[in-house]
Scaffold this motif. Structure first.
Motif, PDB file in Angstrom:
ATOM      1  N   SER A  97       0.849  -1.145   0.023  1.00  0.00           N
ATOM      2  CA  SER A  97       0.122   0.053   0.047  1.00  0.00           C
ATOM      3  C   SER A  97       0.876   1.257  -0.193  1.00  0.00           C
ATOM      4  O   SER A  97       1.940   1.228   0.134  1.00  0.00           O
ATOM      5  CB  SER A  97      -0.948   0.128   1.224  1.00  0.00           C
ATOM      6  OG  SER A  97      -1.858  -1.063   1.122  1.00  0.00           O
ATOM      7  N   PRO A  98       0.455   2.596  -0.245  1.00  0.00           N
ATOM      8  CA  PRO A  98       1.189   3.507  -0.600  1.00  0.00           C
ATOM      9  C   PRO A  98       2.221   3.857   0.431  1.00  0.00           C
ATOM     10  O   PRO A  98       2.293   3.839   1.481  1.00  0.00           O
ATOM     11  CB  PRO A  98       0.072   4.645  -0.865  1.00  0.00           C
ATOM     12  CG  PRO A  98      -1.068   3.965  -0.990  1.00  0.00           C
ATOM     13  CD  PRO A  98      -0.987   2.698  -0.295  1.00  0.00           C
ATOM     14  N   ASP A 130       1.718   0.426  -5.108  1.00  0.00           N
ATOM     15  CA  ASP A 130       0.409   1.085  -5.230  1.00  0.00           C
ATOM     16  C   ASP A 130       0.478   2.367  -5.902  1.00  0.00           C
ATOM     17  O   ASP A 130       1.156   3.357  -5.654  1.00  0.00           O
ATOM     18  CB  ASP A 130      -0.287   1.378  -3.744  1.00  0.00           C
ATOM     19  CG  ASP A 130      -1.804   1.073  -3.821  1.00  0.00           C
ATOM     20  OD1 ASP A 130      -2.422   1.227  -4.779  1.00  0.00           O
ATOM     21  OD2 ASP A 130      -2.413   0.451  -2.797  1.00  0.00           O
ATOM     22  N   LEU A 131      -0.646   2.535  -7.164  1.00  0.00           N
ATOM     23  CA  LEU A 131      -0.286   3.628  -8.086  1.00  0.00           C
ATOM     24  C   LEU A 131      -1.619   4.382  -7.902  1.00  0.00           C
ATOM     25  O   LEU A 131      -2.483   4.073  -8.086  1.00  0.00           O
ATOM     26  CB  LEU A 131      -0.068   3.238  -9.507  1.00  0.00           C
ATOM     27  CG  LEU A 131       0.088   4.278 -10.511  1.00  0.00           C
ATOM     28  CD1 LEU A 131       1.410   4.974 -10.402  1.00  0.00           C
ATOM     29  CD2 LEU A 131      -0.469   3.763 -11.696  1.00  0.00           C
ATOM     30  N   ASP A 175      -5.347  10.544   4.112  1.00  0.00           N
ATOM     31  CA  ASP A 175      -6.257   9.267   3.990  1.00  0.00           C
ATOM     32  C   ASP A 175      -5.162   7.892   4.046  1.00  0.00           C
ATOM     33  O   ASP A 175      -5.105   7.057   3.073  1.00  0.00           O
ATOM     34  CB  ASP A 175      -6.568   9.218   2.611  1.00  0.00           C
ATOM     35  CG  ASP A 175      -7.516   7.825   2.496  1.00  0.00           C
ATOM     36  OD1 ASP A 175      -8.059   7.393   3.317  1.00  0.00           O
ATOM     37  OD2 ASP A 175      -7.908   7.619   1.018  1.00  0.00           O
ATOM     38  N   ASN A 176      -4.288   8.214   4.915  1.00  0.00           N
ATOM     39  CA  ASN A 176      -3.212   7.113   5.073  1.00  0.00           C
ATOM     40  C   ASN A 176      -2.362   6.823   3.916  1.00  0.00           C
ATOM     41  O   ASN A 176      -2.504   5.655   3.453  1.00  0.00           O
ATOM     42  CB  ASN A 176      -3.917   5.938   5.675  1.00  0.00           C
ATOM     43  CG  ASN A 176      -4.154   5.952   7.061  1.00  0.00           C
ATOM     44  OD1 ASN A 176      -3.457   6.736   7.861  1.00  0.00           O
ATOM     45  ND2 ASN A 176      -5.064   5.347   7.673  1.00  0.00           N
ATOM     46  N   GLY A 177      -1.778   7.688   3.206  1.00  0.00           N
ATOM     47  CA  GLY A 177      -0.914   7.539   1.984  1.00  0.00           C
ATOM     48  C   GLY A 177      -1.513   7.514   0.792  1.00  0.00           C
ATOM     49  O   GLY A 177      -0.874   7.710  -0.432  1.00  0.00           O
ATOM     50  N   MET A 208       7.565   8.167   2.120  1.00  0.00           N
ATOM     51  CA  MET A 208       7.189   9.017   3.361  1.00  0.00           C
ATOM     52  C   MET A 208       7.950   8.960   4.409  1.00  0.00           C
ATOM     53  O   MET A 208       8.481   7.815   4.797  1.00  0.00           O
ATOM     54  CB  MET A 208       5.708   8.134   3.665  1.00  0.00           C
ATOM     55  CG  MET A 208       4.906   8.955   4.489  1.00  0.00           C
ATOM     56  SD  MET A 208       3.440   7.889   5.120  1.00  0.00           S
ATOM     57  CE  MET A 208       2.593   7.287   3.689  1.00  0.00           C
ATOM     58  N   SER A 209       8.142   9.775   5.212  1.00  0.00           N
ATOM     59  CA  SER A 209       9.398   9.978   6.090  1.00  0.00           C
ATOM     60  C   SER A 209       9.083   8.981   7.245  1.00  0.00           C
ATOM     61  O   SER A 209       9.923   8.330   7.615  1.00  0.00           O
ATOM     62  CB  SER A 209       9.552  11.311   6.750  1.00  0.00           C
ATOM     63  OG  SER A 209       8.212  11.943   7.332  1.00  0.00           O
TER      64      SER A 209
END
Length: 560
Positions: free
Chosen positions: A51-52, A98-99, A60-62, A72-73
């Motif tokens: 997942s992203p 995830d695109l 929205d959680n990525g 994502m840091s």
């Protein structure tokens, strides 16, 4: 149909935030995933769908990305990703990203530029419209996350479209510069060595330019789906994507296509269409009540197997199926389709696994499904992190449509946070997920349900999944055989036959906590019949024509 690696693969979805924390901040990360690669190798999966992981403010959680070419840091660095990719490949495991290109974050540089002025070169990267004469929204569309799908921008005095959160503005795919940006970014990841893409809400990238009002069937807002799902140019855009990027690499691609029909699926993923390898449909998980998805009722088995069988038979020789019970957007499979009571949890989890993995298509396992992780016993709204759940509560309870108690029942059954609780690795504090405070509470049943307890137990749910995965790798009939539903009107048993040339597999699954009579086809009563797999230790009851509660087995027969 052509044989390919992605048809024969088993995919394991990881929700990175909840999989394994390596630095004690309570949030799962890429190095945590690296630490667990041997676990996944032991399970036997072939592909990890992440997942992203791209840079995001996490509204929205990525799924609200602010930089497509950075990490994502909270999850680590690009160097950490490179190590993960290398170490996964060393174990024969591929990586699927995830695109998310229907929308970006409102903190993406493109959108920050877009909202500066009406004349900005990036203005047309997004969908901006004037309000109506009375100043109201351009149309009546409602967002997937409740409220209007339009947000007013006081700086430029126009509205922008967001089919999800207001912090997720929709990209304007009509603009060729947007497509160039997206395809260049995809190509960059492919050159890095990834093995494919799961494409988030990809069926929504093309909108009817007229943006007409939608039908209002429930509530204040209109339905955007006739004008934004499978839109007028979606197949043109995907063929262009395939031509410019996908066809240049040996990739696996799967599109999330809510509302997809059989005919549309054949266009997205049909052999020779040159778009995607497969799609996710949602018919079997789209059970809804008076308030859309919010219900606490299970789908009747006859309806469920009718849906799944339709997709099996009608895509035969045309397109490839994706097989799943749950994911990051769905509640836990054993709580929804099985029985998570202690007496039946493991049996019903194995039954569900047998049913799914014996069908035709590529199976997807969501993290923890192989352990029979369950829904969380939520007691208060303060426990939720999911924006969809929080907004739905505010709308339905706040407006007096349902009581607090009823809405909590709905959320305990259907909230996305059920799938997002941390992975249960062992019986130590915080289930071995973190040394810190987890971002979302660990399910209190982790002392009974965890990986450490199951890995070396030959009767565990984990070991059962290992057997199912190994069977797929050994027998082409499970991967490529045709599908035939039997006992279609039976309200207790899901039964079907897979056939490849002279080989057949009969799959019997009791979806109830009752003993039920099972009529076995004559061919499978012969002495030459072999039991591939079963979730009870013996077959005595079946010899009497009975399936015990949640009993499942697959019988193999080959014509001599």
């Amino acid at each position: 149909m052509n044989k390919t690696w992605w048809k024969e693969a088993v995919v394991y979805q990881i929700y990175p935030r909840s999989f394994q924390d390596s630095n004690g901040d309570g949030i799962g990360d890429l190095n945590g995933i690296r630490q667990r690669l041997d676990y996944l190798k032991l399970l036997g999966i072939d592909v990890i769908w992440l997942s992203p992981i791209c840079k995001s403010p996490n509204d929205d959680n990525g799924y609200d990305i602010s930089d497509y070419q950075d990490i994502m840091s909270e999850f680590g660095t690009m160097e950490d990703f490179d190590h993960l990719l290398q170490e996964a490949h060393e174990r024969g495991i591929r990586i699927l990203l995830d695109l998310v290109v229907n929308h970006t974050s409102d903190e993406h540089p493109w959108f920050l530029e877009s909202r500066r002025s009406r004349e900005n070169p990036y203005r047309d990267y997004y969908i901006w419209r004037e309000g109506k004469e009375d100043g109201s929204c351009p149309n009546n569309w409602g967002s997937c996350f409740s409220g209007s799908a339009w947000e007013y921008d006081s700086e430029t005095k126009m509205y922008y479209l967001h089919l999800f959160s207001k912090k997720q503005p929709d990209l304007n795919w009509e603009n060729p510069r947007v497509r160039d940006e997206v395809f260049d970014m995809m190509d960059w990841w492919c050159r890095k060595g990834i093995d494919g893409f799961r494409m988030d809400v990809i069926s929504m990238i093309s909108k009817d330019p007229a943006l007409p009002d939608g039908e209002v069937s429930n509530g204040l807002y209109g339905d955007f789906t006739p004008y934004s799902v499978h839109g007028p140019k979606v197949h043109d855009y995907l063929k262009e994507m395939n031509r410019r990027v996908l066809s240049k690499y040996d990739l696996m691609t799967v599109g999330e296509t809510a509302g997809v029909t059989i005919e549309e699926a054949k266009r997205y993923a049909g052999e020779g269409e040159e778009e995607l390898n497969m799609v996710f449909h949602f018919e079997h998980v789209d059970s809804s009540g008076e308030f859309g998805k919010w219900t606490d009722q299970k789908t009747e088995l006859r309806i469920l197997k009718g849906i799944l069988s339709k997709w099996q038979t009608e895509l035969e020789n045309s397109a490839w199926n994706s097989l799943y019970w749950d994911n990051h957007d769905q509640p836990r499979a054993v709580s929804r389709f099985g029985d998570d009571r202690e007496e039946y949890r493991e049996l019903s989890a194995k039954m569900l696994a047998t049913c799914l993995h014996m069908m035709k298509g590529t199976p997807y396992i969501y993290q923890g499904e192989e352990l029979s992780m369950t829904n969380y016993p939520f007691e208060d709204m303060i426990q939720f992190k999911d924006i969809e759940s929080i907004n739905a509560y505010k709308e339905l309870v706040g407006d007096g449509h349902v009581t607090h108690e009823r809405m909590m029942d709905y959320l305990r059954f259907k909230s996305r946070d059920n799938a997002r609780t941390p992975m249960q690795w062992d019986d130590k504090e915080q289930a071995g997920f973190t040394n810190g405070t987890p971002w979302l509470s660990v399910n209190p049943n982790y002392r009974e349900i965890n990986a450490a307890r199951q890995i070396d137990d030959p009767e565990s749910v984990f070991s059962y999944y290992k057997k199912l995965i190994a069977l797929r790798k050994k027998h082409d009939v499970i991967v490529y055989g045709t599908y035939q539903l039997i006992l279609p009107e039976d309200s207790h048993i899901f039964a079907f036959i897979r056939t490849l040339e002279k080989e057949q597999v009969l799959v019997l699954c009791n979806f109830t906590d009752q003993e039920v009579k099972a009529d076995i086809p004559e061919a499978f009563n012969k002495e030459t019949t072999e039991c591939f797999i079963q979730n009870y230790k013996d077959r005595e009851s079946l010899d009497k024509g009975i399936l015990r509660p949640y009993e499942a087995l697959a019988l193999y027969w080959k014509e001599q």
